[in-house]
Every structure is written in structure tokens, then in C-alpha cells.
Design an enzyme around this catalytic site. Structure first.
Site, PDB file in Angstrom:
ATOM      1  N   TYR A 125      10.289  -4.534 -13.023  1.00  0.00           N
ATOM      2  CA  TYR A 125       9.166  -4.555 -12.085  1.00  0.00           C
ATOM      3  C   TYR A 125       9.291  -3.453 -11.029  1.00  0.00           C
ATOM      4  O   TYR A 125      10.394  -3.204 -10.539  1.00  0.00           O
ATOM      5  CB  TYR A 125       9.155  -5.903 -11.357  1.00  0.00           C
ATOM      6  CG  TYR A 125       8.106  -5.996 -10.289  1.00  0.00           C
ATOM      7  CD1 TYR A 125       6.798  -6.299 -10.623  1.00  0.00           C
ATOM      8  CD2 TYR A 125       8.423  -5.765  -8.956  1.00  0.00           C
ATOM      9  CE1 TYR A 125       5.824  -6.368  -9.642  1.00  0.00           C
ATOM     10  CE2 TYR A 125       7.448  -5.841  -7.975  1.00  0.00           C
ATOM     11  CZ  TYR A 125       6.150  -6.139  -8.326  1.00  0.00           C
ATOM     12  OH  TYR A 125       5.192  -6.208  -7.364  1.00  0.00           O
ATOM     13  N   TRP A 127       7.111  -0.295  -8.277  1.00  0.00           N
ATOM     14  CA  TRP A 127       6.088   0.692  -7.939  1.00  0.00           C
ATOM     15  C   TRP A 127       6.513   2.099  -8.313  1.00  0.00           C
ATOM     16  O   TRP A 127       6.446   3.020  -7.495  1.00  0.00           O
ATOM     17  CB  TRP A 127       5.752   0.611  -6.457  1.00  0.00           C
ATOM     18  CG  TRP A 127       4.796  -0.511  -6.182  1.00  0.00           C
ATOM     19  CD1 TRP A 127       5.062  -1.850  -6.220  1.00  0.00           C
ATOM     20  CD2 TRP A 127       3.412  -0.382  -5.857  1.00  0.00           C
ATOM     21  NE1 TRP A 127       3.926  -2.570  -5.933  1.00  0.00           N
ATOM     22  CE2 TRP A 127       2.905  -1.691  -5.699  1.00  0.00           C
ATOM     23  CE3 TRP A 127       2.553   0.700  -5.670  1.00  0.00           C
ATOM     24  CZ2 TRP A 127       1.564  -1.933  -5.364  1.00  0.00           C
ATOM     25  CZ3 TRP A 127       1.233   0.445  -5.325  1.00  0.00           C
ATOM     26  CH2 TRP A 127       0.752  -0.859  -5.184  1.00  0.00           C
TER      27      TRP A 127
END
Ligand SMILES: Nc1nc2c(c(=O)[nH]1)N[C@H]1C(S)=C(S)[C@@H](COP(=O)(O)OP(=O)(O)OC[C@H]3O[C@@H](n4cnc5c(=O)[nH]c(N)nc54)[C@H](O)[C@@H]3O)O[C@H]1N2
Ligand SMILES: Nc1nc2c(c(=O)[nH]1)N[C@H]1C(S)=C(S)[C@@H](COP(=O)(O)OP(=O)(O)OC[C@H]3O[C@@H](n4cnc5c(=O)[nH]c(N)nc54)[C@H](O)[C@@H]3O)O[C@H]1N2
Ligand SMILES: [Mo]
Length: 787
Positions: A125, A127
């Protein structure tokens, strides 16, 4: 302007001094380069607001915390497979790319053969940089799909609770959906409530590149003469921005449901609720009303009751009910309040409150859960939308197992154990290998010391990173990856608006031995079999993929009468393309169709209506998520705080994206005594003998950190705010103290509930004192000595 290129270190890069267009989550950027180094950078759109993050490109590319070459932890070299030494404490040894990839391939194959695909965690996971091709975690999963499958993740840290509950309530997630358009809010709303939302910070970024329009809409709201209310324990940057045009209400952390119930109760007791709306458009209000009045549990949830829990005076609660009922009210909610224990209740209760007000589906009324994120409400354009890289190769395997993203440590601790999730009973896989590409799990996950202990369990940890993050320092094999300024890509702006298409052109050659994730996984795919590389790359180079994605956009555009130039012309032009406005986009009202015709446009809930009582959720029998929204007192909050304990919130930071850019010069704008700043109220400082600028120690049973005191009346007494994303810097001496102020050393790692299993970081208590121990220098950004 066309750009001239020359071949340097084997790749074509722009020649001096040129202004190259690229992009980041924080919007399109213009980067000035001499062809060798980045000279400066800034926003490429004329948005009227300066976004500090856009100035950081030179630091991103040239940071001394860049990983320079592949490195392997000594304990892995000395005993492959049965890791020796301790992750995070061992020395690193430089190896060649081929050695590193051979070692990964051999270990990956061994682990997969022994324990099966579910033993390989590639959920990864995070950004990672924006772009439609160089999507780090997607590329990792694409490689793992070729290798035979993997364990992936469910949900996210952002809205783990809200995105789980909303489908039961309104049939969609609401948090990642377009909002009623801003022009209509400005035209029709009388009152705008920002409930746990700080758009001045959080609109600096988007999942694609930001279209940068959101703050301008809030600027128009500021001068509109409408009543604006900020409900937040912190007088956030947004409340400061509105100044005297907004009212600031500061409840105790985690008590918003009580506050909303007090408002709801006042509406009902005065007959101000919209009974016709409730009857026509909702399901189960009667059950909820028995709870509201106390008929079902003996406790009336009136304004006095609410005041005793949330700390907002009862007269103010009654006043809120009155003004909401008398005016067109838009409830704009952020997500900090659902990153908590029982977080599911927040947005469910807010929808219930909006339903009682009866304005859902009217222009400027109801609720909106994404005005503070990705410029929600900025109207959707008629657009030629780019295609992007997919996580599964043709004929490849999907994820064979998934775990709720924020339960990773629980999974590592309990292989094979059953756990409840969203109405199912699932089983944790036995994870033996972890690969993270494009996420900062050592900064994003809660209870860092518990994470470090669980992290010793797998047989192999690989981290693909641009920088020596704490995760990289706790890996077995570390691979140096390019930043987006060292490769070519493409992106749209605006997760909802699709306002622009932006070329992301390579600015400089890759630093040191950094390589693109794409090329790393292509090389590893080749090791999987003779057709492996071909299946991973489909025979396409970087530029050929970009041309493919662009051609799809061109076809999509043509259907909407948008003519794009051919790819070569577009690419050469080094220009951002703005998409045309759309009249339907500008007139979009969320739930308008449902309001007009609730049968024809029934919601995707079991009843087709807004569910205030959910038979399905009640049927799960979860004590932590009952069948209607309810006030459930958390384990750690104002009501359980011992003398001296403070409520800790870890809001999102103004001058970085999570942990990204923490190493950049932007630090100078926010650090106190060289550390992460902690906001505390003058009363809490005084009783502890602390003045602004002091080094302080925060601690609880989970860990301890140093931080710099920022003493300010912009926070409720009894609450402290230490932003998320500060890089951990755990000293091996001094009892493992974090010298820098990484908040997750202090936060609790419990699920929001067994419905969403979301992150509950904002339900944590801490103690705080002036630090008087030995001086501890911050080393968070130093590469390991052996690197
Ligand atoms: N206490 C507390 N904790 C929280 C939160 C909170 O509110 N409070 N918020 C949570 C939320 S909402 C989120 S979304 C998470 C954020 O957690 P993350 O998304 O994991 O955080 P980032 O710091 O953005 O990490 C991205 C990493 O990817 C790396 N990267 C960038 N580009 C590339 C690339 O091209 N390739 C590779 N291989 N790597 C790349 C960056 O260097 C960086 O280390 O944190 C969560 N944690
Ligand atoms: N500049 C910048 N922008 C970002 C990010 C970033 O790191 N930096 N991260 C991005 C990501 S991935 C996400 S998920 C979003 C996050 O968006 P949000 O989750 O909305 O952001 P937060 O800052 O966690 O919380 C918003 C506000 O909620 C308040 N709050 C905390 N607890 C409570 C409570 O119990 N009650 C009330 N009423 N308020 C409370 C906080 O003080 C804060 O001001 O932001 C995105 N935008
Ligand atoms: Mo997030």
C-alpha cells in the site's frame, strides 16, 4: 516550447537550460534543468495559490538520503533463507543489480514453492508517485501475477471505516466520488460545515496530479457571506484561513457522534426533522429514533447528554440544530474523525443527520465526503482520459488472498488465525515474504515498536525505494528506484475533474544506479521463464506504453469531439492540455436522481433507500458496529484519560505528503528544535513548565518520542497534535526513543471495528513532559553508515 535532447549516460535528457513539464500528486510542475541537475521547480498551472510542495524537485532528485545502489543486509548473505541478525540493526553490503535480482529470484522461488502464493505479501500500500505507467505497487503486482499470485490488501488507511460502512448506508463509498458541484454550493448553500476537514492542507495533493482548483473554490466560499463552521479539536489551517468568517467548535477527540446525536435529538424534540423525507427515502429511522429518545436503552441523547460527552455547551448544540434546520446546509466531512476506534459511526451518523434535515439531493444541501480531497466538487470536464498500466498480465494470476490493509501486523503475529471482517470470517495467510514498492509502511503503520517485532518474522523483506526510509533500513534487500523526474510518464489532473492531461517528461538521467520499477520487474520476469519478459512488457518500451495509453485517450476524446494531436506532436510540445468544460458536470447534484425518483434510481442498498438501520449489519452481531449509528465510548479518549494524559491527533501535514519530502528543505518551515512540531495548548504547557521551542518527550506504554513544542491556543486544552509522516529515528540507546517525533511510535494498532478493520490512529492517549535527558541528534535522514 519544444525541448532539445542529448544523450547522456545512455538516455536522452533535455539540454540546458530548459523548463520541462512534469507532475506530482501536488500538481503539474515546471522544472528547470541544465540537463545534469535540477535547478528549480514550481507550479505549472496559474492557480493563484503557491503550493509549497512544488518547490521541492531539486531536493527530491539530489537528496543525500537517496539510495545509490542495490544493497543486501549482511544477515541474509551469511545465511540465506533463515535470516540471521536483526532487521534494522544489521550492516548493509553493496551488490550489483544482477546479484540482487538473482538473490531475490532464488528466494522468491524457494518461498513460493514451500509455502504457496499466499505466503508472498505484495499488497504494498502507498502513495507511490503519480503517472499511468510507473505505478510501483501495480508493477510489483503485475510481476507477482506472472509468478503465480500473491497476497494483496483490502481497503486503505485513508477511509478504512467510512468506505466500509457507506455502501450499506447509501450504496456507494461516497469518499471517492464526485461531489455536488461547487458553483451550486456557492449558489444555494446558506451554511457550510467543515466537519473534521482541513482542505487548506489536504487539497495540496490528489491521487492523480492535483488540478489545483479546490482552494480557489474555498476562497470564494470565504468571501460569500455564508455561515461557515469548522468542527475540529484543532483550529486548523482552514479555520485560520477563514478567520472571522468562520466559527470554530472544538469537541473532544472522538466524540463527534455524541455531538451529532445531540443535534439530531434537538431536531426531533422540536419537530424540525423532515418526517416526509425520512418516510420516503430512508429505512429504519423508527429503530434509530427509539435509541435517540432513550426508549431502547434508557438514555435520552439530548443536547445536555451530548454536551457532557463532547464538551460543546448544550446551548450551542441546540443552536446548531436550529440553524441547520432553518437553512440550506451542506455538511462537508473530512476523514480524521473516522481514523479512530468505532470510526464507522461518524459518517453513518452524519448521513443520518443529513437525512433528518431532508436536504440530500438538493443543490447545496445534504452531505459531502470529498470536498477536502482531490478537489471534489470541482466540476467534471468533458475529457480524453488516459488508460493506465494494469496489475495483472494477460493470463496471469490475481491476488489469491487479501488482508485488510491496516491489519498487517496482526496478520504477521497470527498466521492462520481466523478474524471477522465486514460480515465474513477470514483467515490470515502465513506471510513469509514481503515486498514493498511505493509505500512507506514504517511511517504509515501504527505502533512502530510492535511493527518492528512482527517484522522479524518473514524470511525475506525487499524494499524498492528512492530514499533510505525507515522501511528500507529494516529490509533485507534494498533496490534504488528513480524518482518520476528521471523517467517519462503521463497523468491526468483531478481525480474527479479530469481537467488536464500532463506530459511527465524526464528531466535528468537516473541518479547513481537507480532504475525504474518497470525495468526491475521486467528483468525479474525474464528470470521466471523464456516468455516472462515478453508477457510483462508486452514487447513495449517506456515510450511505446505511453503512446498506447495516449492513443486510448485520443479515441475516448474523439467520441466526445475532443481532438488531440498525434502522440509525437503532443510529446514534443511539452505542454499541458486543458479539457473543455461540461455543462452536465457543472450542474451535478449528488443524489438528485434518487430524490427525483427513488424507485427508478434506487440506491444500491438492500432496501434501495438510505439505511439508518441496517438489517445486514445488525445480523453480523458485531459489538463494535451495531445496526444503527450509536455513540460507543472508545478505549482511549477524554473520558478514560488519567490525570496528565492528553488526547493525541495525527493530522496530515501541510508541507509534505505523509513521509514524502520530509527530508527536503521545506523542513525549515515547520520543525521546532530540529524535530517534528507538537501543538499543545498554553494551559497544558504551563502545568508542565514548557515554553514554545522546548524539546519535549511524549510517551505511553507503546513507545516514546522527542518533539519540538509549538505552544498555541489553536488547539483544545487536553489535545496535542503531532502530524503523521515524520520519519522514525529510533535510538538503540536511551530505551528506543524516537529522536525525531514519528507519531506512530505512540498510536494504537487496533481496528476501527470488525466491519471495516480500518486504521484507528486518532484514538490514542499520551503523556508529555519537558525533555531533560542527554542531547540526541536527529539521524532519520542519514543513510546507514555502510551505504
Ligand atoms: N498516525 C497516523 N498514521 C497514518 C495516518 C494518520 O492520519 N495518522 N494516515 C494514513 C493514511 S490516510 C495514509 S494514505 C498512509 C500513507 O502512507 P504511504 O502512502 O505509504 O506514505 P508515503 O509517505 O506517501 O509513502 C510513499 C513511499 O513511496 C516512495 N515512492 C515514491 N515514488 C516511488 C516510485 O516510483 N517507486 C517506488 N518504488 N517508490 C516510490 C516514496 O519515497 C515513499 O517512501 O499513512 C497512514 N498513516
Ligand atoms: N498536504 C497534504 N495533503 C494531504 C495529505 C498529506 O499528507 N499532506 N494526505 C492525503 C491523504 S492520503 C488523505 S487520506 C487525506 C486525509 O484527509 P483527512 O483525513 O480529512 O485529514 P486529517 O488531517 O487526518 O484530518 C482532518 C481534520 O480532522 C481533525 N480531527 C481529528 N480527530 C478529530 C475528531 O475526533 N473530531 C473532529 N471533529 N475532528 C478531528 C484533525 O484535527 C484535522 O484537522 O489528505 C490528503 N491530503
Ligand atoms: Mo490517505
Amino acid at each position: 516550447m519544444s525541448v532539445k535532447y542529448a544523450k547522456k549516460r545512455g538516455v536522452f535528457v533535455a539540454v540546458s537550460p530548459y523548463r520541462i513539464i512534469s507532475a506530482a500528486h501536488w500538481g503539474p510542475v515546471a522544472v528547470e534543468t541544465d540537463g545534469e541537475r535540477v535547478l528549480s521547480s514550481g507550479g505549472a498551472l496559474a492557480s493563484g495559490f503557491t503550493n509549497s510542495l512544488q518547490s521541492a524537485v531539486a531536493d527530491q532528485v539530489h537528496s543525500k538520503t537517496r539510495i545509490r545502489w542495490p544493497m543486501v543486509r549482511k544477515g541474509l548473505l551469511t545465511s540465506e533463507g533463515l535470516p540471521d541478525g536483526r532487521r534494522g540493526q544489521d550492516e548493509f553490503i553493496r551488490v550489483s543489480w544482477d546479484e540482487a535480482l538473482d538473490m531475490i529470484h532464488a528466494q522468491h522461488q524457494r518461498i513460493r514453492a514451500c509455502y504457496g502464493p499466499a505466503s508472498i505479501f505484495a499488497g504494498s500500500y502507498g502513495w507511490r508517485s503519480c503517472g499511468v505507467l510507473h505505478k510501483a505497487s501495480t508493477l510489483l503486482q503485475r510481476y507477482m501475477s506472472l509468478a503465480g499470485g500473491y497476497t494483496g490488501h483490502l481497503g486503505d488507511y485513508s477511509t478504512g471505516a467510512a468506505q466500509a460502512i457507506m455502501p450499506y448506508v447509501v450504496g456507494g463509498n461516497e469518499v471517492y466520488q464526485q461531489q455536488t458541484s461547487w458553483p451550486l454550493v456557492l449558489e444555494h448553500s446558506d451554511i457550510v460545515v467543515l466537519w473534521s476537514a482541513n482542505p487548506l492542507n489536504t487539497l495540496k495533493i490528489a491521487w492523480n496530479a492535483s488540478d489545483e482548483q479546490g482552494i480557489a473554490w474555498f476562497e470564494r466560499l470565504k468571501h460569500s457571506g455564508k455561515k461557515i463552521i469548522c468542527i475540529d479539536p484543532v483550529r486548523s489551517e482552514t479555520a485560520v484561513f477563514f478567520g472571522e468568517n468562520a466559527q470554530w467548535l472544538a469537541p473532544h477527540v472522538g466524540t463527534d457522534v455524541a455531538l451529532m446525536l445531540g443535534i439530531a435529538s434537538t431536531l426531533r424534540d422540536n419537530g424540525w426533522h423532515d418526517a416526509a423525507f425520512l418516510a420516503r427515502y430512508t429505512e429504519g429511522y423508527a429503530v434509530f429514533e427509539r435509541y435517540l429518545t432513550g426508549e431502547s436503552d434508557g438514555v435520552a441523547k439530548n443536547a445536555d447528554w451530548a454536551a457532557s460527552i463532547c464538551g460543546i455547551p448544550a446551548v450551542q448544540i441546540r443552536e446548531l440544530a436550529k440553524v441547520f434546520a432553518q437553512h440550506r446546509t451542506m455538511l462537508m466531512a473530512g476523514w480524521g474523525m473516522q481514523r479512530q476506534q468505532y470510526g464507522e459511526q461518524r459518517h453513518w451518523m452524519l448521513v443520518t443527520l443529513a437525512a433528518m434535515l431532508g436536504q440530500i439531493g438538493l443543490p447545496g444541501g445534504g452531505f459531502g465526503f470529498s470536498y477536502h480531497f482531490a478537489n471534489g466538487g470541482n466540476p467534471t470536464r468533458r475529457a480524453a482520459v488516459l488508460a493506465s498500466m494494469q496489475a495483472c498480465v494477460s493470463g496471469g494470476a490475481q491476488a489469491v488472498e487479501k488482508i485488510p490493509v491496516a491489519r498487517i501486523v496482526e496478520a504477521l503475529e497470527n498466521p492462520g488465525a481466523e478474524y471477522p471482517h465486514n460480515g465474513e470470517v477470514r483467515r490470515f495467510p502465513d506471510i513469509r515474504m514481503i515486498w514493498w514498492a511505493g509505500g512507506g509502511n514504517f511511517t504509515h503503520h501504527q505502533d512502530t515498536n510492535r511493527l518492528i517485532a512482527a517484522w522479524q518474522k518473514p524470511e525475506l523483506v525487499v524494499i524498492s525505494e528512492c530514499y533510505w526510509t525507515a522501511a528500507a533500513k529494516h529490509a533485507d534487500i534494498v533496490l534504488p528506484i528513480t524518482t518520476s523526474f528521471e523517467r517519462n510518464d503521463l497523468t491526468m489532473t483531478g481525480d474527479y475533474s479530469n481537467q488536464h492531461m500532463v506530459p511527465m517528461k524526464q528531466v535528468v538521467a537516473p541518479r547513481h544506479e537507480a532504475r525504474n520499477d518497470f525495468d526491475v520487474f521486467a528483468d525479474l520476469s525474464e528470470r521466471l521463464g523464456s516468455d516472462g519478459r515478453m508477457r510483462f512488457t508486452e514487447g513495449k518500451s517506456e515510450m511505446q506504453w505511453l503512446e498506447t495509453f495516449y492513443e486510448v485517450a485520443r479515441q475516448r476524446g474523439a467520441q466526445q469531439h475532443i481532438a488531440l494531436p498525434d502522440f509525437a506532436t503532443f510529446w514534443r510540445s511539452n505542454q499541458i492540455v486543458e479539457m473543455p468544460e461540461s455543462e452536465t458536470g457543472a450542474k451535478f447534484v449528488r443524489f438528485a436522481d434518487f430524490r427525483r425518483d427513488p424507485q427508478a434510481f434506487a440506491l444500491k442498498t438492500p432496501s434501495g433507500k438510505i439505511e439508518i438501520f441496517s438489517t445486514r449489519i445488525a445480523g453480523y452481531g458485531y459489538a463494535d458496529c451495531p445496526g444503527h449509528p450509536a455513540w460507543l465510548a472508545p478505549d482511549e479518549w477524554y473520558g478514560t484519560a488519567q490525570p496528565g494524559q492528553l488526547q493525541l491527533v495525527s493530522s496530515h501535514p501541510a508541507h509534505r505528503l505523509h513521509s514524502q519530502l520530509n527530508y527536503a528543505r521545506l523542513r525549515e518551515r515547520y520543525t521546532v528544535a530540529g524535530r517534528e512540531p507538537v501543538m499543545l495548548h498554553p494551559d497544558d504547557a504551563r502545568t508542565r513548565g514548557i515554553v514554545d521551542g522546548d524539546v519535549v518527550r511524549l510517551w505511553n506504554a507503546r513507545g516514546q518520542v522527542l518533539a519540538g513544542a509549538r505552544v498555541t491556543a489553536d488547539i483544545k486544552p487536553g489535545v496535542v497534535c503531532l502530524h503523521e509522516g515524520g520519519w522514525p529515528d529510533l535510538a538503540s540507546e536511551a530505551g528506543g526513543i524516537c529522536r525525531h517525533g514519528a507519531v506512530n511510535v505512540l498510536t494504537c494498532d487496533i481496528p476501527s471495528s470488525r466491519l471495516g478493520n480500518g486504521c484507528a490512529a486518532n484514538s490514542s492517549l499520551v503523556r508529555l513532559e519537558k525533555y531533560t535527558g542527554p542531547t540526541l541528534a536527529v539521524t532519520a535522514f542519514d543513510p546507514p553508515a555502510s551505504a
